[in-house]
Design a protein around this motif. Structure first.
Motif, short mmCIF file in Angstrom:
data_model
loop_
_atom_site.label_atom_id
_atom_site.label_comp_id
_atom_site.label_asym_id
_atom_site.label_seq_id
_atom_site.Cartn_x
_atom_site.Cartn_y
_atom_site.Cartn_z
N VAL A 7 25.62 -54.56 8.69
CA VAL A 7 26.26 -53.61 7.63
C VAL A 7 25.27 -53.18 6.72
CG1 VAL A 7 28.09 -53.62 5.70
CG2 VAL A 7 28.71 -54.45 8.11
N ALA A 8 24.44 -54.18 6.11
CA ALA A 8 23.28 -53.95 5.15
C ALA A 8 22.46 -52.76 5.73
CB ALA A 8 22.81 -55.22 4.47
N ARG A 9 22.12 -53.17 7.12
CA ARG A 9 21.02 -52.00 7.56
C ARG A 9 21.81 -50.68 7.57
NH1 ARG A 9 19.11 -53.87 12.98
NH2 ARG A 9 17.62 -55.33 11.30
N THR A 10 22.85 -50.42 7.88
CA THR A 10 23.47 -49.43 7.97
C THR A 10 23.81 -48.70 6.52
OG1 THR A 10 24.94 -50.11 9.66
CG2 THR A 10 25.80 -48.14 8.57
N ALA A 11 24.04 -49.53 5.40
CA ALA A 11 24.14 -49.01 4.08
C ALA A 11 22.74 -48.39 3.66
CB ALA A 11 24.71 -50.12 3.36
N VAL A 12 21.54 -49.32 4.04
CA VAL A 12 20.37 -48.74 3.33
C VAL A 12 19.85 -47.52 4.35
CG1 VAL A 12 17.82 -49.42 3.60
CG2 VAL A 12 19.59 -51.05 2.94
N VAL A 13 20.10 -47.27 5.60
CA VAL A 13 19.95 -46.14 6.32
C VAL A 13 20.87 -44.86 5.64
CG1 VAL A 13 20.38 -45.11 8.52
CG2 VAL A 13 18.89 -47.36 8.33
N ALA A 14 22.16 -44.97 5.40
CA ALA A 14 23.06 -44.24 4.82
C ALA A 14 22.41 -43.57 3.52
CB ALA A 14 24.36 -44.78 4.92
N GLY A 15 22.14 -44.57 2.87
CA GLY A 15 21.70 -44.21 1.22
C GLY A 15 20.39 -43.60 1.44
#
Length: 103
Positions: A7-15
């Motif tokens: 979830v953290a990786r997805t948030a970083v990529v999306a940001g």
């Protein structure tokens, strides 16, 4: 912990994608704005031709107006010759003849 990391990786990529997208959009908008500001100046530049290409304004007296009126009989003879040579059709000859005779 694997789920939290995903979830953290997805948030970083999306940001990151959002930030890059916003930056690209701002650059494009700035480019379009500068082009829009330059476009009226270019249109004004091309609206009037360069001075060396401006055609001089001459008096609009035509050659026919300056020439003396030809004798109607001479004009009719010329028309007859043109018809005889096949340059004028019968209808064209009659139209021009009527025009000459009318005045």
């Amino acid at each position: 912990m694997g789920l939290l990391r995903g979830v953290a990786r997805t948030a970083v990529v999306a940001g990151t994608a959002t930030a890059v997208s916003g930056r690209v959009q701002r650059r494009q908008q700035a480019r379009w704005d500068s082009q829009a500001q330059q476009q009226p100046a270019q249109q004004e530049q091309y609206a009037q031709p360069p001075q060396e290409y401006v055609q001089p304004q001459y008096e609009t007296a035509s050659a026919e107006a300056a020439a003396p009126a030809a004798d109607p009989l001479e004009r009719l003879k010329t028309l007859g010759d043109l018809k005889a040579q096949g340059v004028l059709t019968e209808a064209e000859f009659e139209a021009q003849k009527a025009k000459i005779l009318a005045g």
